[in-house]
Structure formats: C-alpha cells, structure tokens
Design an enzyme around this catalytic site. Structure first.
Site, PDB file in Angstrom:
ATOM      1  N   TYR A  33       4.007  -7.941  -3.166  1.00 16.91           N
ATOM      2  CA  TYR A  33       3.656  -6.960  -4.183  1.00 16.91           C
ATOM      3  C   TYR A  33       4.882  -6.491  -4.939  1.00 16.91           C
ATOM      4  O   TYR A  33       6.018  -6.818  -4.576  1.00 16.91           O
ATOM      5  CB  TYR A  33       2.914  -5.772  -3.558  1.00 16.91           C
ATOM      6  CG  TYR A  33       3.771  -4.794  -2.786  1.00 16.91           C
ATOM      7  CD1 TYR A  33       4.351  -5.150  -1.570  1.00 16.91           C
ATOM      8  CD2 TYR A  33       3.994  -3.512  -3.258  1.00 16.91           C
ATOM      9  CE1 TYR A  33       5.130  -4.239  -0.860  1.00 16.91           C
ATOM     10  CE2 TYR A  33       4.774  -2.597  -2.556  1.00 16.91           C
ATOM     11  CZ  TYR A  33       5.339  -2.977  -1.351  1.00 16.91           C
ATOM     12  OH  TYR A  33       6.113  -2.080  -0.658  1.00 16.91           O
ATOM     13  N   ARG A  52      12.026 -10.362  -9.019  1.00 16.46           N
ATOM     14  CA  ARG A  52      11.875 -10.106  -7.578  1.00 16.46           C
ATOM     15  C   ARG A  52      10.522 -10.614  -7.095  1.00 16.46           C
ATOM     16  O   ARG A  52      10.402 -11.134  -5.981  1.00 16.46           O
ATOM     17  CB  ARG A  52      12.060  -8.622  -7.267  1.00 16.46           C
ATOM     18  CG  ARG A  52      12.115  -8.346  -5.767  1.00 16.46           C
ATOM     19  CD  ARG A  52      12.505  -6.922  -5.450  1.00 16.46           C
ATOM     20  NE  ARG A  52      11.506  -5.962  -5.917  1.00 16.46           N
ATOM     21  CZ  ARG A  52      11.645  -4.646  -5.826  1.00 16.46           C
ATOM     22  NH1 ARG A  52      12.744  -4.133  -5.295  1.00 16.46           N
ATOM     23  NH2 ARG A  52      10.711  -3.849  -6.271  1.00 16.46           N
ATOM     24  N   ARG A 101     -11.028 -18.750   8.806  1.00 15.78           N
ATOM     25  CA  ARG A 101      -9.807 -17.971   9.024  1.00 15.78           C
ATOM     26  C   ARG A 101      -8.889 -18.765   9.954  1.00 15.78           C
ATOM     27  O   ARG A 101      -9.196 -18.974  11.127  1.00 15.78           O
ATOM     28  CB  ARG A 101     -10.144 -16.617   9.671  1.00 15.78           C
ATOM     29  CG  ARG A 101      -8.918 -15.781   9.979  1.00 15.78           C
ATOM     30  CD  ARG A 101      -9.236 -14.603  10.878  1.00 15.78           C
ATOM     31  NE  ARG A 101      -8.040 -13.901  11.267  1.00 15.78           N
ATOM     32  CZ  ARG A 101      -7.208 -14.293  12.238  1.00 15.78           C
ATOM     33  NH1 ARG A 101      -7.465 -15.378  12.934  1.00 15.78           N
ATOM     34  NH2 ARG A 101      -6.136 -13.581  12.503  1.00 15.78           N
ATOM     35  N   HIS A 103      -4.452 -19.610  10.543  1.00 14.96           N
ATOM     36  CA  HIS A 103      -3.134 -19.149  10.099  1.00 14.96           C
ATOM     37  C   HIS A 103      -2.513 -20.034   9.033  1.00 14.96           C
ATOM     38  O   HIS A 103      -1.966 -19.552   8.050  1.00 14.96           O
ATOM     39  CB  HIS A 103      -2.183 -19.037  11.292  1.00 14.96           C
ATOM     40  CG  HIS A 103      -2.522 -17.907  12.213  1.00 14.96           C
ATOM     41  ND1 HIS A 103      -3.728 -17.810  12.862  1.00 14.96           N
ATOM     42  CD2 HIS A 103      -1.815 -16.829  12.588  1.00 14.96           C
ATOM     43  CE1 HIS A 103      -3.748 -16.713  13.597  1.00 14.96           C
ATOM     44  NE2 HIS A 103      -2.599 -16.094  13.450  1.00 14.96           N
ATOM     45  N   LYS A 148       9.252  -8.764  -0.518  1.00 11.68           N
ATOM     46  CA  LYS A 148       8.449  -7.542  -0.670  1.00 11.68           C
ATOM     47  C   LYS A 148       7.015  -7.848  -0.245  1.00 11.68           C
ATOM     48  O   LYS A 148       6.117  -8.042  -1.068  1.00 11.68           O
ATOM     49  CB  LYS A 148       8.533  -7.030  -2.127  1.00 11.68           C
ATOM     50  CG  LYS A 148       8.146  -5.558  -2.253  1.00 11.68           C
ATOM     51  CD  LYS A 148       8.628  -4.997  -3.577  1.00 11.68           C
ATOM     52  CE  LYS A 148       8.006  -3.674  -3.914  1.00 11.68           C
ATOM     53  NZ  LYS A 148       8.195  -2.606  -2.935  1.00 11.68           N
ATOM     54  N   GLU A 180      17.666   1.010   5.677  1.00 13.69           N
ATOM     55  CA  GLU A 180      17.078   1.616   4.472  1.00 13.69           C
ATOM     56  C   GLU A 180      15.963   2.548   4.909  1.00 13.69           C
ATOM     57  O   GLU A 180      15.657   2.653   6.102  1.00 13.69           O
ATOM     58  CB  GLU A 180      16.537   0.530   3.532  1.00 13.69           C
ATOM     59  CG  GLU A 180      15.423  -0.294   4.158  1.00 13.69           C
ATOM     60  CD  GLU A 180      14.869  -1.391   3.248  1.00 13.69           C
ATOM     61  OE1 GLU A 180      14.928  -1.247   2.018  1.00 13.69           O
ATOM     62  OE2 GLU A 180      14.361  -2.388   3.799  1.00 13.69           O
ATOM     63  N   LEU A 204      15.191  -4.488   1.481  1.00 11.19           N
ATOM     64  CA  LEU A 204      14.647  -4.886   0.188  1.00 11.19           C
ATOM     65  C   LEU A 204      15.701  -4.540  -0.874  1.00 11.19           C
ATOM     66  O   LEU A 204      16.215  -3.416  -0.895  1.00 11.19           O
ATOM     67  CB  LEU A 204      13.357  -4.122  -0.126  1.00 11.19           C
ATOM     68  CG  LEU A 204      12.753  -4.571  -1.457  1.00 11.19           C
ATOM     69  CD1 LEU A 204      12.060  -5.912  -1.307  1.00 11.19           C
ATOM     70  CD2 LEU A 204      11.787  -3.540  -2.006  1.00 11.19           C
TER      71      LEU A 204
HETATM   72  N1  PMP Z   1      13.023  -0.431   0.363  1.00 12.90           N
HETATM   73  C1  PMP Z   1      11.727  -0.542   0.688  1.00 12.90           C
HETATM   74  C2  PMP Z   1      11.361  -0.928   2.086  1.00 12.90           C
HETATM   75  C3  PMP Z   1      10.739  -0.295  -0.291  1.00 12.90           C
HETATM   76  O1  PMP Z   1       9.427  -0.412   0.018  1.00 12.90           O
HETATM   77  C4  PMP Z   1      11.136   0.099  -1.590  1.00 12.90           C
HETATM   78  C5  PMP Z   1      10.130   0.431  -2.660  1.00 12.90           C
HETATM   79  N2  PMP Z   1       9.163  -0.505  -2.851  1.00 12.90           N
HETATM   80  C6  PMP Z   1      12.505   0.197  -1.879  1.00 12.90           C
HETATM   81  C7  PMP Z   1      13.421  -0.075  -0.869  1.00 12.90           C
HETATM   82  C8  PMP Z   1      12.980   0.604  -3.242  1.00 12.90           C
HETATM   83  O2  PMP Z   1      12.834  -0.441  -4.165  1.00 12.90           O
HETATM   84  P1  PMP Z   1      12.659  -0.156  -5.726  1.00 12.90           P
HETATM   85  O3  PMP Z   1      13.853   0.631  -6.156  1.00 12.90           O
HETATM   86  O4  PMP Z   1      12.632  -1.518  -6.331  1.00 12.90           O
HETATM   87  O5  PMP Z   1      11.398   0.594  -5.902  1.00 12.90           O
END
Ligand code: PMP
Length: 283
Positions: A33, A52, A101, A103, A148, A180, A204
C-alpha cells in the site's frame, strides 16, 4: 454525499465497493500500500510515493495492475469528484482473488487496485507545540520493513499498546537499536547531530523522512543517517517523528522520561516550520 472511490477500473460509492472473500489481501495480507497526501488539492511528493509503490511491488513480487501508470489521473479525478482539498489518499494493491486458497502465487493473478480518499486524522491542537509521548516496544517484525506491506499486525499491536499506556506512538527497538515508530520514522538529535536509522531493510524509507533530511541539509543541520541505541535516545537533546499523516511531530517523552528539557527542541521546531513551508500548509 458518499465518497467516490476507485476499485479495479471503476469509480463507485464507497458502500458499493466490494472484493471477494477469496481476495488474497483478505486471506494472506498479500499486498502492498501507499498513503499520500493532498495539500490544497495537489498531491505532495507524488512521484516519490509511486516509486516506492513500484519498489514495494518488486519486493513482494507482485504484478502491478495495468492501471498503475494512470494513478496520477485517478487521484486527480477522485479529488475532483469528491471536491477534496486537504486529505490522504490510500492506495492498495494485492495479488487479487484466487481459488483455491493456497500460499503459492496463483498461475494467473488478477491483481486488485484500490484508491480511496481518507480524511486526515487530526492530532490534538497542541501536539506540534507541546510534543507527544512515546513508549518503546520490541521490534518483532520481519526483516523486510522496506516493503510497505499491508501485513501490519506487529504495528497494530504496538500502536494499541502505546494508546493503552497513554502514549501517542510506539517506537520499535531491535537489539537495543531504535528502528522506527509503528507508523512513523524516528529522529533524535544526539551530540548536535540529527540521527535517524539508515533506510535499509530494517525500516520503511519514509517519504517525509527523505524530505526532512533534505530540508535539514538546506538549513545546515548536521545529519547522520546512522543507527542509535535506546540509551542514546533516552539521553538525546531532541527527538521527533515523521510521516505523511503527522508531518514532523516533536517527541517530548519516551518511556515516561522527558527528552531534553521535556519541550520540543529548536532543531525540531525549525524542521516543523520548514516542512510546513514546503507543503504550503493545510490549515
Ligand atoms: N514507518 C512506517 C512503519 C510507516 O507505516 C510509515 C507511514 N506509512 C512511515 C514510517 C512514514 O512514511 P511516510 O513518511 O512515507 O508516510
């Protein structure tokens, strides 16, 4: 008036948009996403978000639907039809419905593409001036956090734990290192240098993170894309979070301890302001 969304080539009211129970996004979280933001009707950092999305698709070996190149036009149409100015746009792409279904990938995947406006979640009015509190949680996620993925159970559990502890965000810690937040990147000012985890497979690579690093460089702030420990974060002069939804958000508490003097720091506030100028603001 109900919100018009885009699903697999159709524009339709949110309540009418449905997918199969055999949808692999539903059964396996087999999808990726993006979330981007419109400021006064214009997408912010659209190309970076689309890049991305392509990178996530590659990492997940997900065939991107043919409509992906049309995303800028789809977003523009949704903004026009829904009369949107300041909003988030949620994009999801999955490996689609398949039977039975199992995998392994379906032989002939029919990927799903969803594009849906989402109202901006509003932070408390004083969040930018007073900062937010955070708690730390073990980072139990897989080792491809650069993708993501819609597979967000660890992030959801972490965020819920934070809320139950009266905090705004949960910060993941792996082997003593701050990675993070559950939905935001984490920065700390340590010995005068702005530090944030390198954009490797452990986090991310936030689009806001990238914009903030560029703004910091323009402002002559010393930057270190290097890991830091939880101990270093406890002793940091300043700290903040970044995300598309929350922009640049000062952290004033972590695990019940104040960061610095317990108020948003000067480097943080310069970046809050610089980021607001860059987007043009929305209020
Ligand atoms: N880390 C994670 C785990 C996230 O889910 C997000 C937001 N989607 C971010 C960092 C921040 O990313 P962005 O600045 O692209 O929204």
């Amino acid at each position: 008036m109900s919100t018009v969304i885009y699903l697999n080539g159709e524009y339709l009211p949110l309540e009418k948009a449905t997918v199969s129970v055999e949808e692999r996004g539903f059964l396996f979280a087999d999808g990726i996403y993006e979330v981007l933001r419109l400021y006064r009707g214009h997408p912010f950092q659209l190309e970076a978000h689309l890049q991305r999305l392509r990178r996530s698709a590659q990492g997940a070996r997900l065939p991107l639907p043919q409509a992906v190149p049309d995303l800028p036009a789809i977003i523009e149409r949704l903004a026009a039809e829904n009369d949107l100015h300041d909003t988030s746009i949620y994009i999801e792409c999955t490996r689609g419905a398949a039977h039975p279904r199992t995998h392994a990938f379906p032989a002939e995947p029919h990927p799903t593409l969803l594009v849906m406006p989402q109202s901006i979640y509003t932070l408390p009015a004083d969040a930018f001036t007073r900062g937010v509190s955070t708690v730390t949680v073990p980072d139990l996620r897989w080792r491809r956090c650069d993708i993501k993925s819609i597979m967000l159970l660890p992030n959801i559990l972490a965020k819920q734990q934070a809320r139950e502890q009266g905090a705004f965000e949960a910060i993941f810690v792996r082997d003593g290192v701050v990675t993070e937040g559950s939905s935001m990147n984490t920065f700390a000012v340590i010995d005068g240098t702005l530090a944030t985890h390198p954009a490797d497979q452990g986090i991310l690579a936030g689009i806001t993170r990238q914009v903030v690093l560029a703004l910091a460089a323009e402002l002559g702030i010393a930057i270190g894309e290097q890991t830091f420990t939880l101990e270093q974060m406890y002793n940091a002069q300043e700290a903040f979070l970044t995300s598309t939804s929350a922009e640049v958000l000062p952290i004033t508490q972590i695990d019940g301890r104040p960061i610095g003097n317990g108020r948003p720091g000067p480097v943080t506030m310069r970046l809050v302001e610089a980021f607001r100028q860059k987007t043009g603001g929305w209020r």
